[in-house]
Design a protein around this motif. Structure first.
Motif, short mmCIF file in Angstrom:
data_model
loop_
_atom_site.label_atom_id
_atom_site.label_comp_id
_atom_site.label_asym_id
_atom_site.label_seq_id
_atom_site.Cartn_x
_atom_site.Cartn_y
_atom_site.Cartn_z
N MET A 1 0.84 -1.20 0.00
CA MET A 1 0.00 0.00 0.00
C MET A 1 0.88 1.26 0.00
O MET A 1 1.85 1.34 0.74
N LYS A 2 0.50 2.22 -0.85
CA LYS A 2 1.25 3.48 -0.90
C LYS A 2 0.48 4.56 -0.13
O LYS A 2 -0.77 4.57 -0.13
N VAL A 3 1.21 5.45 0.51
CA VAL A 3 0.60 6.60 1.17
C VAL A 3 1.02 7.85 0.38
O VAL A 3 2.21 8.09 0.18
N ILE A 4 0.01 8.59 -0.10
CA ILE A 4 0.28 9.80 -0.88
C ILE A 4 -0.02 11.01 0.01
O ILE A 4 -1.15 11.17 0.49
N GLY A 5 0.97 11.86 0.24
CA GLY A 5 0.76 13.07 1.04
C GLY A 5 0.01 14.12 0.25
O GLY A 5 0.20 14.26 -0.96
N LEU A 6 -0.87 14.84 0.96
CA LEU A 6 -1.63 15.93 0.32
C LEU A 6 -1.48 17.16 1.20
O LEU A 6 -1.81 17.11 2.40
N ALA A 100 -2.87 1.54 9.67
CA ALA A 100 -2.88 0.10 9.93
C ALA A 100 -4.29 -0.46 9.78
O ALA A 100 -4.48 -1.56 9.23
N ALA A 101 -5.29 0.31 10.23
CA ALA A 101 -6.67 -0.19 10.22
C ALA A 101 -7.25 -0.21 8.81
O ALA A 101 -8.11 -1.05 8.51
N PHE A 102 -6.79 0.69 7.93
CA PHE A 102 -7.43 0.80 6.61
C PHE A 102 -7.17 -0.40 5.72
O PHE A 102 -8.03 -0.80 4.95
N ASN A 103 -5.97 -0.96 5.80
CA ASN A 103 -5.68 -2.17 5.03
C ASN A 103 -6.08 -2.04 3.56
O ASN A 103 -6.84 -2.84 3.01
N VAL A 104 -5.58 -0.97 2.95
CA VAL A 104 -5.92 -0.66 1.56
C VAL A 104 -4.95 -1.37 0.62
O VAL A 104 -3.78 -1.53 0.95
N GLU A 105 -5.43 -1.81 -0.54
CA GLU A 105 -4.53 -2.51 -1.47
C GLU A 105 -3.66 -1.55 -2.28
O GLU A 105 -2.47 -1.76 -2.45
N SER A 106 -4.28 -0.50 -2.83
CA SER A 106 -3.52 0.36 -3.74
C SER A 106 -2.87 1.55 -3.01
O SER A 106 -1.71 1.51 -2.67
N TYR A 107 -3.65 2.61 -2.78
CA TYR A 107 -3.05 3.78 -2.11
C TYR A 107 -4.10 4.50 -1.28
O TYR A 107 -5.30 4.37 -1.51
N LEU A 108 -3.61 5.25 -0.30
CA LEU A 108 -4.50 6.15 0.43
C LEU A 108 -3.88 7.54 0.47
O LEU A 108 -2.68 7.70 0.23
N ILE A 109 -4.73 8.52 0.77
CA ILE A 109 -4.29 9.91 0.84
C ILE A 109 -4.14 10.32 2.30
O ILE A 109 -5.03 10.08 3.11
N LEU A 110 -3.01 10.94 2.61
CA LEU A 110 -2.77 11.45 3.97
C LEU A 110 -2.64 12.97 3.87
O LEU A 110 -1.68 13.50 3.29
N LEU A 190 -4.36 12.03 -11.69
CA LEU A 190 -3.47 11.56 -10.62
C LEU A 190 -3.95 10.22 -10.08
O LEU A 190 -3.15 9.33 -9.78
N HIS A 191 -5.26 10.06 -9.98
CA HIS A 191 -5.82 8.79 -9.48
C HIS A 191 -5.37 7.63 -10.36
O HIS A 191 -4.89 6.61 -9.86
N GLU A 192 -5.47 7.83 -11.68
CA GLU A 192 -5.03 6.78 -12.61
C GLU A 192 -3.55 6.48 -12.41
O GLU A 192 -3.13 5.33 -12.39
N LYS A 193 -2.77 7.54 -12.24
CA LYS A 193 -1.32 7.38 -12.06
C LYS A 193 -1.01 6.62 -10.75
O LYS A 193 -0.19 5.71 -10.73
N TYR A 194 -1.71 6.96 -9.67
CA TYR A 194 -1.40 6.33 -8.38
C TYR A 194 -1.83 4.86 -8.36
O TYR A 194 -1.22 4.05 -7.66
N LEU A 195 -2.86 4.54 -9.14
CA LEU A 195 -3.29 3.12 -9.19
C LEU A 195 -2.19 2.26 -9.81
O LEU A 195 -2.11 1.06 -9.55
#
Ligand SMILES: CC(C)(COP(=O)(O)OP(=O)(O)OC[C@H]1O[C@@H](n2cnc3c(N)ncnc32)[C@H](O)[C@@H]1O)[C@@H](O)C(=O)NCCC(=O)NCCS
Ligand SMILES: Nc1ncnc2c1ncn2[C@@H]1O[C@H](COP(=O)(O)OP(=O)(O)OP(=O)(O)O)[C@@H](O)[C@H]1O
Length: 198
Positions: A1-6, A100-110, A190-195
């Motif tokens: 899982m990637k974390v993308i800062g915003l 830790a709780a999100f358990n996302v496969e691709s990416y989430l935004i922080l 950006l969403h397409e790129k992050y996937l």
């Protein structure tokens, strides 16, 4: 899982951008929201705030009096540092719990307004987005949304990493100087790129 800062300056449009990611089904962790939760009535930071600043910074409901605290900390650097010393470790722990709780496969935004001042967040993020917005638009949006004066906006901006520096530090920039429509197209790309991120 990637974390993308915003990140972005105050009133630049971080929340508006985050809401577009949410519409794509992306999970967003919002440090401003966490800061609000822990300073709400019965929030875990309230006793420490009373100890440090006194009960006059707490309103009748038992929550942080945000107007009073804003006036204090954006005119007094040492008070701001004291407030950050109380809130930032709690916010950081909660961010890690949510990741830790999100358990996302691709990416989430922080979403972290002070991202480029915060090495511990930069260690977590794979890429960082800066939402760019010019000064005049920020002032007029904050006048409309918060009834802030230009002086209040200037005091807050003076504590943040400059627009120019954040543009240099960012991996991706979303331009939010005009209408909302164009924002959606930028977020979609950006969403397409992050996937596709490996
Ligand atoms: C001073 C407070 C009470 C004012 O509350 P208010 O409701 O007006 O603002 P809110 O919390 O919604 O934040 C709005 C924006 O203010 C700016 N801001 C907030 N805290 C800071 C700070 N410590 N330094 C610089 N800018 C800040 C950011 O751009 C943020 O997006 C509040 O901002 C606060 O508790 N700040 C300290 C916590 C913090 O650093 N939060 C940032 C997330 S980690
Ligand atoms: N492109 C736009 N055109 C017009 N208004 C906008 C645009 N983008 C955002 N706004 C408005 O500007 C204000 C600030 O936007 P938003 O809340 O998304 O910024 P933010 O960076 O999350 O703010 P803060 O730093 O205070 O948390 C809001 O009232 C929002 O509706």
């Amino acid at each position: 899982m990637k974390v993308i800062g915003l990140t972005g300056l105050i009133g630049s449009g971080k929340t508006t951008v985050a809401n577009i990611f949410i519409r794509h089904g992306v999970k967003v962790i919002d440090t401003d929201q966490i800061a609000h939760d822990i300073t709400a009535s019965n929030g875990i930071a309230i006793p420490m705030i009373i100890k440090q600043f006194g009960a006059r910074y707490i309103d009748n409901s038992g929550a942080l009096s945000r107007d009073k605290m804003r006036e204090l900390v954006f005119g007094d650097e040492s008070a701001r540092e004291e407030l950050e010393k109380i809130l930032h470790p709690i916010i950081f722990d909660e961010v890690n719990r949510q990741i830790a709780a999100f358990n996302v496969e691709s990416y989430l935004i922080l979403m972290v307004p002070l991202l480029f001042k915060s090495p511990r967040y930069l260690k977590i993020t794979s890429r960082n987005i800066f939402v760019d917005c010019n000064y005049d638009a920020i002032v007029s949006r904050l006048k409309a949304r918060n009834n802030f004066t230009q002086h209040q906006v200037d005091n807050i901006l003076a504590t943040q990493v400059t627009r120019e520096k954040q543009m240099l530090l960012a991996d991706d920039i979303i331009y939010n100087n005009g209408g909302i429509d164009n924002l959606e197209q930028q977020v979609n790309l950006l969403h397409e790129k992050y996937l596709q991120l490996k």
